[in-house]
Design a protein around this motif. Structure first.
Motif, PDB file in Angstrom:
ATOM      1  N   GLU A 286      46.411  40.174  60.785  1.00 38.63           N
ATOM      2  CA  GLU A 286      46.087  39.082  59.852  1.00 38.63           C
ATOM      3  C   GLU A 286      47.247  38.730  58.895  1.00 38.63           C
ATOM      4  O   GLU A 286      47.645  37.574  58.822  1.00 38.63           O
ATOM      5  CB  GLU A 286      44.811  39.474  59.079  1.00 38.63           C
ATOM      6  N   PRO A 287      47.812  39.702  58.166  1.00 37.47           N
ATOM      7  CA  PRO A 287      48.872  39.324  57.208  1.00 37.47           C
ATOM      8  C   PRO A 287      50.099  38.709  57.885  1.00 37.47           C
ATOM      9  O   PRO A 287      50.697  37.778  57.333  1.00 37.47           O
ATOM     10  CB  PRO A 287      49.243  40.641  56.522  1.00 37.47           C
ATOM     11  N   ALA A 288      50.463  39.207  59.060  1.00 38.41           N
ATOM     12  CA  ALA A 288      51.635  38.650  59.749  1.00 38.41           C
ATOM     13  C   ALA A 288      51.329  37.248  60.259  1.00 38.41           C
ATOM     14  O   ALA A 288      52.176  36.354  60.203  1.00 38.41           O
ATOM     15  CB  ALA A 288      52.058  39.550  60.900  1.00 38.41           C
ATOM     16  N   GLN A 289      50.122  37.057  60.735  1.00 37.68           N
ATOM     17  CA  GLN A 289      49.738  35.733  61.239  1.00 37.68           C
ATOM     18  C   GLN A 289      49.699  34.702  60.105  1.00 37.68           C
ATOM     19  O   GLN A 289      50.011  33.532  60.311  1.00 37.68           O
ATOM     20  CB  GLN A 289      48.389  35.825  61.960  1.00 37.68           C
ATOM     21  N   VAL A 290      49.339  35.150  58.909  1.00 33.91           N
ATOM     22  CA  VAL A 290      49.384  34.267  57.736  1.00 33.91           C
ATOM     23  C   VAL A 290      50.833  33.847  57.470  1.00 33.91           C
ATOM     24  O   VAL A 290      51.119  32.684  57.173  1.00 33.91           O
ATOM     25  CB  VAL A 290      48.764  34.961  56.494  1.00 33.91           C
ATOM     26  N   GLU A 298      53.548  27.285  61.813  1.00 35.12           N
ATOM     27  CA  GLU A 298      53.069  27.407  63.181  1.00 35.12           C
ATOM     28  C   GLU A 298      51.556  27.636  63.179  1.00 35.12           C
ATOM     29  O   GLU A 298      50.953  27.923  62.141  1.00 35.12           O
ATOM     30  CB  GLU A 298      53.789  28.556  63.889  1.00 35.12           C
ATOM     31  N   TYR A 299      50.977  27.544  64.354  1.00 38.18           N
ATOM     32  CA  TYR A 299      49.562  27.863  64.501  1.00 38.18           C
ATOM     33  C   TYR A 299      49.423  29.341  64.845  1.00 38.18           C
ATOM     34  O   TYR A 299      50.071  29.810  65.791  1.00 38.18           O
ATOM     35  CB  TYR A 299      48.926  27.011  65.605  1.00 38.18           C
ATOM     36  N   PRO A 300      48.585  30.064  64.086  1.00 34.23           N
ATOM     37  CA  PRO A 300      48.369  31.478  64.408  1.00 34.23           C
ATOM     38  C   PRO A 300      47.697  31.603  65.781  1.00 34.23           C
ATOM     39  O   PRO A 300      46.938  30.726  66.173  1.00 34.23           O
ATOM     40  CB  PRO A 300      47.401  31.951  63.318  1.00 34.23           C
ATOM     41  N   LEU A 307      45.356  27.977  58.250  1.00 35.52           N
ATOM     42  CA  LEU A 307      46.558  27.194  58.518  1.00 35.52           C
ATOM     43  C   LEU A 307      47.289  26.956  57.206  1.00 35.52           C
ATOM     44  O   LEU A 307      46.706  27.042  56.136  1.00 35.52           O
ATOM     45  CB  LEU A 307      46.171  25.831  59.110  1.00 35.52           C
ATOM     46  N   ASP A 308      48.581  26.628  57.310  1.00 33.35           N
ATOM     47  CA  ASP A 308      49.278  26.143  56.139  1.00 33.35           C
ATOM     48  C   ASP A 308      48.563  24.872  55.679  1.00 33.35           C
ATOM     49  O   ASP A 308      48.164  24.054  56.511  1.00 33.35           O
ATOM     50  CB  ASP A 308      50.731  25.831  56.494  1.00 33.35           C
TER      51      ASP A 308
END
Ligand SMILES: [Fe+2]
Length: 346
Positions: A286-290, A298-300, A307-308
């Motif tokens: 989760e934290p890295a995908q954020v 980018e899209y996780p 998303l941003d």
């Protein structure tokens, strides 16, 4: 417990003491070969080191990642190979420099269509190939096939057909519509070009602002980069000149948008295999995908990661074309040949 185990215990205790005294490298190290820009990937690797006490040696390889790892052979220090584009990842797999990985964490975080069935490669983030349209455009939906419609004559901007972003899209088109129809389509898009198929993705937005074209195809993360730029800069003006639409394929019932990926594989001769798997597992946490979403727009790949905000507002949640990327990648040579055949980049 018998006495025979005593030396092992002392040994383990000593190791623990040494580990405590050396927090930076307590759990060893690992070497990453990456083609990604240092600014994009370094924050993720630093977060991994902070969390795991594993030192990451990063080697930024601009070109020739496969050739380099091949040349190094069994002595290669590379543990993780990281790159963008399904084609580049498949080249690593086909080139025999990756190895299969079985990991429940990776399999539950990454949808099956976004990783190799045999664990030879994994997607870490996605980027959609979207339509940039002049802000005044009334378009709300779009099919990739529409790029060839006569009504867009002289109105389409796109980078070179031989660029991997476009070869992957054309390969997806072949997978959906067949080669003959794709050739027809490519000829139609070529006839609609407002200018030569060249430059970069952001030039599509630049040329829409400049009145050269009305629509074009480009990657989703550039939208975030442009729209987040300082007010008054060129990039911000380009970003503000466009609306973004998520195209779909006419022949696809599911209605998903074409995506490409950034991804990674564990190197065949990885000296630190366990740490390599740990890094991949961290990158889909989760934290890295954020971080992927917020720092790179980018899209996780992991479900449920926000998303941003700029991407969320200007493009929104992505419905991904469910065709497996490995299936699409099978057609990339044909796609590249079609680009030459119709003289798309001439
Ligand atoms: Fe790019």
């Amino acid at each position: 417990m018998t006495r025979r185990y005593a030396p092992t215990l002392i040994c383990a205790a000593a190791t623990a003491l040494v580990a405590a005294a050396l927090p930076a490298h307590a759990n060893g190290e690992l070497t990453v070969y990456t083609t990604r820009e240092p600014g994009l990937i370094q924050p993720l690797l630093s977060a991994f080191s902070a969390q795991t006490q594993i030192k990451v040696n990063t080697v930024f390889v601009k070109d020739g990642l496969l050739e380099r790892v091949k040349a190094e052979g069994a002595r290669s220090p590379a543990d993780v190979l990281m790159t963008v584009d399904i084609g580049n990842l498949m080249d690593l797999v086909d080139g025999g420099v990756t190895q299969p990985v079985k990991s429940a964490a990776l399999e539950s975080a990454i949808p099956a269509n976004l990783r190799g069935a045999d664990g030879q490669w994994f997607s870490l983030s996605m980027r959609a190939r979207v339509l940039y349209a002049d802000k005044s455009s009334k378009l709300t939906t779009f099919r990739y096939e529409d790029l060839a419609l006569p009504q867009y004559k002289g109105k389409v901007c796109i980078r070179a057909g031989q660029h991997p972003y476009n070869t992957a899209l054309i390969a997806a088109m072949i997978a959906h519509d067949g080669e003959a129809q794709t050739e027809q389509w490519l000829r139609g898009v070529k006839a609609n070009l407002a200018r030569k198929a060249t430059g970069g993705d952001r030039d599509v937005a630049r040329d829409i602002l400049g009145g050269i074209c009305d629509i074009g195809i480009a990657n989703s993360y550039y939208v975030g980069q442009m729209k987040a730029s300082k007010p008054g800069t060129d990039a911000r003006k380009w970003g503000d000149a466009i609306n973004v639409i998520k195209p779909t394929f006419a022949n696809s019932k599911s209605g998903g948008t074409h995506v490409n990926i950034s991804g990674a594989a564990v190197a065949k001769n990885a000296p630190q295999r366990a740490n390599a798997v740990r890094l991949l597992e961290f990158l889909v946490s989760e934290p890295a995908q954020v971080l992927y979403a917020q720092a790179n727009y980018e899209y996780p790949v992991r479900k449920g990661v926000a998303l941003d905000p700029i991407i969320g507002e200007s493009i929104g949640v992505l419905k991904v074309d469910p065709l497996p990327l490995t299936e699409i990648a099978k057609y990339r040579k044909q796609a590249s040949a079609l680009v030459d055949k119709v003289g798309f980049d001439q």
